[in-house]
Write a protein that holds these residues in place. Structure first.
Motif, PDB file in Angstrom:
ATOM      1  N   GLY A   1       0.797  -1.226   0.000  1.00 44.95           N
ATOM      2  CA  GLY A   1       0.000   0.000   0.000  1.00 44.95           C
ATOM      3  C   GLY A   1       0.825   1.269   0.000  1.00 44.95           C
ATOM      4  N   SER A   2       2.116   1.164   0.299  1.00 44.99           N
ATOM      5  CA  SER A   2       2.998   2.327   0.224  1.00 44.99           C
ATOM      6  C   SER A   2       3.660   2.452  -1.139  1.00 44.99           C
ATOM      7  CB  SER A   2       4.088   2.229   1.309  1.00 44.99           C
ATOM      8  OG  SER A   2       3.509   2.221   2.597  1.00 44.99           O
ATOM      9  N   ILE A   3       3.518   1.423  -1.972  1.00 47.83           N
ATOM     10  CA  ILE A   3       4.131   1.424  -3.302  1.00 47.83           C
ATOM     11  C   ILE A   3       3.094   1.650  -4.384  1.00 47.83           C
ATOM     12  CG2 ILE A   3       5.512   0.065  -4.924  1.00 47.83           C
ATOM     13  CD1 ILE A   3       6.600  -1.492  -2.535  1.00 47.83           C
ATOM     14  N   ARG A   4       1.911   1.060  -4.198  1.00 48.30           N
ATOM     15  CA  ARG A   4       0.814   1.196  -5.159  1.00 48.30           C
ATOM     16  C   ARG A   4      -0.414   1.762  -4.456  1.00 48.30           C
ATOM     17  NH1 ARG A   4       1.074  -4.708  -8.219  1.00 48.30           N
ATOM     18  NH2 ARG A   4       3.301  -4.627  -8.805  1.00 48.30           N
ATOM     19  N   PHE A   5      -1.376   2.207  -5.276  1.00 45.12           N
ATOM     20  CA  PHE A   5      -2.618   2.710  -4.715  1.00 45.12           C
ATOM     21  C   PHE A   5      -3.457   1.557  -4.161  1.00 45.12           C
ATOM     22  CE2 PHE A   5      -1.765   6.264  -7.727  1.00 45.12           C
ATOM     23  CZ  PHE A   5      -1.746   7.284  -6.769  1.00 45.12           C
ATOM     24  N   ILE A   6      -4.206   1.854  -3.105  1.00 45.80           N
ATOM     25  CA  ILE A   6      -5.073   0.862  -2.469  1.00 45.80           C
ATOM     26  C   ILE A   6      -6.470   0.989  -3.054  1.00 45.80           C
ATOM     27  CG2 ILE A   6      -6.021   0.059  -0.272  1.00 45.80           C
ATOM     28  CD1 ILE A   6      -3.643   1.398   1.123  1.00 45.80           C
ATOM     29  N   THR A   7      -6.956  -0.096  -3.633  1.00 45.26           N
ATOM     30  CA  THR A   7      -8.301  -0.150  -4.199  1.00 45.26           C
ATOM     31  C   THR A   7      -8.940  -1.476  -3.814  1.00 45.26           C
ATOM     32  OG1 THR A   7      -7.662  -1.232  -6.277  1.00 45.26           O
ATOM     33  CG2 THR A   7      -7.485   1.179  -6.194  1.00 45.26           C
ATOM     34  N   PRO A   8     -10.271  -1.592  -3.906  1.00 50.59           N
ATOM     35  CA  PRO A   8     -10.912  -2.869  -3.581  1.00 50.59           C
ATOM     36  C   PRO A   8     -10.457  -4.032  -4.453  1.00 50.59           C
ATOM     37  CG  PRO A   8     -12.525  -1.110  -3.522  1.00 50.59           C
ATOM     38  CD  PRO A   8     -11.270  -0.508  -4.077  1.00 50.59           C
ATOM     39  N   ALA A   9      -9.966  -3.759  -5.649  1.00 49.45           N
ATOM     40  CA  ALA A   9      -9.541  -4.833  -6.559  1.00 49.45           C
ATOM     41  C   ALA A   9      -8.029  -4.999  -6.600  1.00 49.45           C
ATOM     42  CB  ALA A   9     -10.068  -4.556  -7.968  1.00 49.45           C
ATOM     43  N   MET A  10      -7.296  -4.399  -5.660  1.00 49.45           N
ATOM     44  CA  MET A  10      -5.837  -4.416  -5.743  1.00 49.45           C
ATOM     45  C   MET A  10      -5.244  -5.809  -5.536  1.00 49.45           C
ATOM     46  SD  MET A  10      -4.616  -2.834  -2.049  1.00 49.45           S
ATOM     47  CE  MET A  10      -2.896  -3.186  -2.359  1.00 49.45           C
ATOM     48  N   GLY A  11      -6.001  -6.744  -4.963  1.00 51.04           N
ATOM     49  CA  GLY A  11      -5.461  -8.071  -4.700  1.00 51.04           C
ATOM     50  C   GLY A  11      -5.522  -9.033  -5.868  1.00 51.04           C
ATOM     51  N   SER A  12      -6.217  -8.665  -6.935  1.00 51.87           N
ATOM     52  CA  SER A  12      -6.422  -9.608  -8.045  1.00 51.87           C
ATOM     53  C   SER A  12      -5.121  -9.953  -8.751  1.00 51.87           C
ATOM     54  CB  SER A  12      -7.423  -9.019  -9.044  1.00 51.87           C
ATOM     55  OG  SER A  12      -8.663  -8.784  -8.430  1.00 51.87           O
ATOM     56  N   GLU A  13      -4.349  -8.934  -9.127  1.00 52.37           N
ATOM     57  CA  GLU A  13      -3.096  -9.196  -9.845  1.00 52.37           C
ATOM     58  C   GLU A  13      -2.072  -9.924  -8.976  1.00 52.37           C
ATOM     59  OE1 GLU A  13       0.552  -6.818 -12.108  1.00 52.37           O
ATOM     60  OE2 GLU A  13      -1.204  -5.735 -11.380  1.00 52.37           O
ATOM     61  N   PRO A  14      -1.833  -9.489  -7.714  1.00 51.33           N
ATOM     62  CA  PRO A  14      -0.884 -10.251  -6.880  1.00 51.33           C
ATOM     63  C   PRO A  14      -1.318 -11.695  -6.654  1.00 51.33           C
ATOM     64  CG  PRO A  14      -1.240  -8.076  -5.952  1.00 51.33           C
ATOM     65  CD  PRO A  14      -2.237  -8.236  -7.057  1.00 51.33           C
ATOM     66  N   LEU A  15      -2.632 -11.952  -6.541  1.00 51.66           N
ATOM     67  CA  LEU A  15      -3.094 -13.327  -6.374  1.00 51.66           C
ATOM     68  C   LEU A  15      -2.734 -14.157  -7.598  1.00 51.66           C
ATOM     69  CD1 LEU A  15      -4.705 -15.541  -4.887  1.00 51.66           C
ATOM     70  CD2 LEU A  15      -6.750 -14.673  -6.039  1.00 51.66           C
ATOM     71  N   THR A  16      -2.923 -13.587  -8.780  1.00 46.76           N
ATOM     72  CA  THR A  16      -2.571 -14.306 -10.006  1.00 46.76           C
ATOM     73  C   THR A  16      -1.080 -14.620 -10.047  1.00 46.76           C
ATOM     74  OG1 THR A  16      -4.348 -13.165 -11.185  1.00 46.76           O
ATOM     75  CG2 THR A  16      -2.658 -14.227 -12.521  1.00 46.76           C
ATOM     76  N   LYS A  17      -0.255 -13.640  -9.679  1.00 46.04           N
ATOM     77  CA  LYS A  17       1.183 -13.873  -9.673  1.00 46.04           C
ATOM     78  C   LYS A  17       1.567 -14.912  -8.622  1.00 46.04           C
ATOM     79  CE  LYS A  17       1.875 -10.776 -12.832  1.00 46.04           C
ATOM     80  NZ  LYS A  17       2.355  -9.427 -12.474  1.00 46.04           N
ATOM     81  N   ALA A  18       0.889 -14.880  -7.465  1.00 47.21           N
ATOM     82  CA  ALA A  18       1.177 -15.871  -6.423  1.00 47.21           C
ATOM     83  C   ALA A  18       0.808 -17.271  -6.889  1.00 47.21           C
ATOM     84  CB  ALA A  18       0.410 -15.519  -5.144  1.00 47.21           C
ATOM     85  N   MET A  19      -0.288 -17.402  -7.651  1.00 44.77           N
ATOM     86  CA  MET A  19      -0.661 -18.701  -8.205  1.00 44.77           C
ATOM     87  C   MET A  19       0.420 -19.208  -9.152  1.00 44.77           C
ATOM     88  SD  MET A  19      -4.709 -17.970  -8.964  1.00 44.77           S
ATOM     89  CE  MET A  19      -4.852 -19.460  -9.954  1.00 44.77           C
ATOM     90  N   ILE A  20       0.942 -18.319  -9.989  1.00 44.08           N
ATOM     91  CA  ILE A  20       2.009 -18.706 -10.908  1.00 44.08           C
ATOM     92  C   ILE A  20       3.241 -19.154 -10.129  1.00 44.08           C
ATOM     93  CG2 ILE A  20       3.573 -17.863 -12.700  1.00 44.08           C
ATOM     94  CD1 ILE A  20       1.354 -16.010 -13.646  1.00 44.08           C
ATOM     95  N   VAL A  21       3.553 -18.432  -9.058  1.00 38.68           N
ATOM     96  CA  VAL A  21       4.707 -18.785  -8.223  1.00 38.68           C
ATOM     97  C   VAL A  21       4.528 -20.171  -7.623  1.00 38.68           C
ATOM     98  CG1 VAL A  21       5.875 -18.249  -6.046  1.00 38.68           C
ATOM     99  CG2 VAL A  21       5.414 -16.432  -7.695  1.00 38.68           C
TER     100      VAL A  21
END
Length: 287
Positions: free
Chosen positions: A209-229
């Motif tokens: 939240g200190s690097i990117r803006f906080i929005t209700p949908a902000m978790g979608s992209e990191p979740l996708t990347k975590a799945m790939i990981v």
């Protein structure tokens, strides 16, 4: 050379974020045997709680990060108790829990929209200023993330292999019936694993939240990347997940440099499909 070093630093930052995020997913999978699709939403909730405590209440960013971590952990316990535990005995547990955690994602995102509104928010950095790493200037907050992520992951690994509670989580993940026979409280172990996973998601959200803006949908992209990981690393150990997280971070950083931001997600998903075809257990996973 400057571009190469800047890309390496960017990969380290991305890998640190992905490692914190994916380690929680891996812990839930190895203990409960389910995939938590609400993990990204828990990250978002942690970021919003951190913003509320830090900015709205005025307690400061450190208190905000602590509150976001603990708040997400408590919400994780509630989610495990209400929408996952009732289906442990179901023959279609994987499918049912996937559907219920997706439903929780929608509920949390809509709830955040109602509580905090649509306006973009951002947390102040935990540490002000800049430092130079390999000749490239990065924020002190990102440098703190580079140090904190390995420390947290090592502490989590030590907890799972050295403490009695951590070994009970591993025992439940290997065989629930045998763990119950030797006295392990399996439902409590499930709740603890989910709480730790959610707390890691909340911590990641508060730091992000200190690097990117906080929005209700902000978790979608990191979740996708975590799945790939998780797919790259193979489900089974925190070490594999952490190694895959940094690998994906470097791959993504170089893909952005070589093919651009637009084509990077396509290339990552293509790599994921190739790994599933050639190494179904992951690059670091055992056969």
């Amino acid at each position: 050379m400057d571009t190469l070093l800047a890309t390496l630093v960017s990969g380290l930052v991305l890998g640190s974020l992905y490692a914190l995020m994916a380690s929680g997913l891996s812990l839930v999978w190895t203990t409960l045997g389910v995939f938590n699709f609400a993990h990204g939403a828990l990250m978002m909730v942690g970021a919003f709680i951190a913003w509320t405590v830090s900015e709205a209440v005025g307690a400061g960013p450190v208190a905000g990060v602590v509150a976001g971590t603990l708040g997400a952990g408590l919400i994780g316990i509630v989610i495990e108790r209400l929408v996952i535990r009732p289906f442990y005995a179901s023959r279609n547990m994987l499918l049912v829990t996937a559907m219920t955690t997706l439903a929780v994602t929608i509920i949390l995102e809509r709830g955040a929209q109602m509580i905090w509104g649509p306006r973009l928010k951002q947390l102040p950095p935990l540490v002000d200023g800049e430092i130079r790493l390999f000749g490239n200037a990065i924020s002190a907050h990102e440098a703190l993330l580079l140090v904190a992520a390995p420390v947290i992951l090592i502490a989590l690994w030590r907890f799972t292999v050295s403490s009695k509670i951590g070994r009970s989580l591993r025992a439940v993940g290997q065989n629930q019936d045998s763990a119950a026979l030797i006295g392990v409280d399996v439902p409590t172990a499930f709740a603890l694993a989910f709480a730790i996973s959610a707390a890691l998601a909340g911590l990641t959200g508060a730091l992000l939240g200190s690097i990117r803006f906080i929005t209700p949908a902000m978790g979608s992209e990191p979740l996708t990347k975590a799945m790939i990981v998780v797919i790259f690393g193979g489900l089974g150990s925190l070490g594999s997940t952490a190694g895959a997280a940094y690998l994906i971070g470097f791959i993504e950083a170089f893909l952005v440099l070589w093919v651009g931001l637009y084509w990077t997600p396509f290339a990552l998903f293509l790599l994921m499909i190739l790994v599933l075809l050639l190494r179904p257990n992951g690059i670091f996973g055992k056969r």
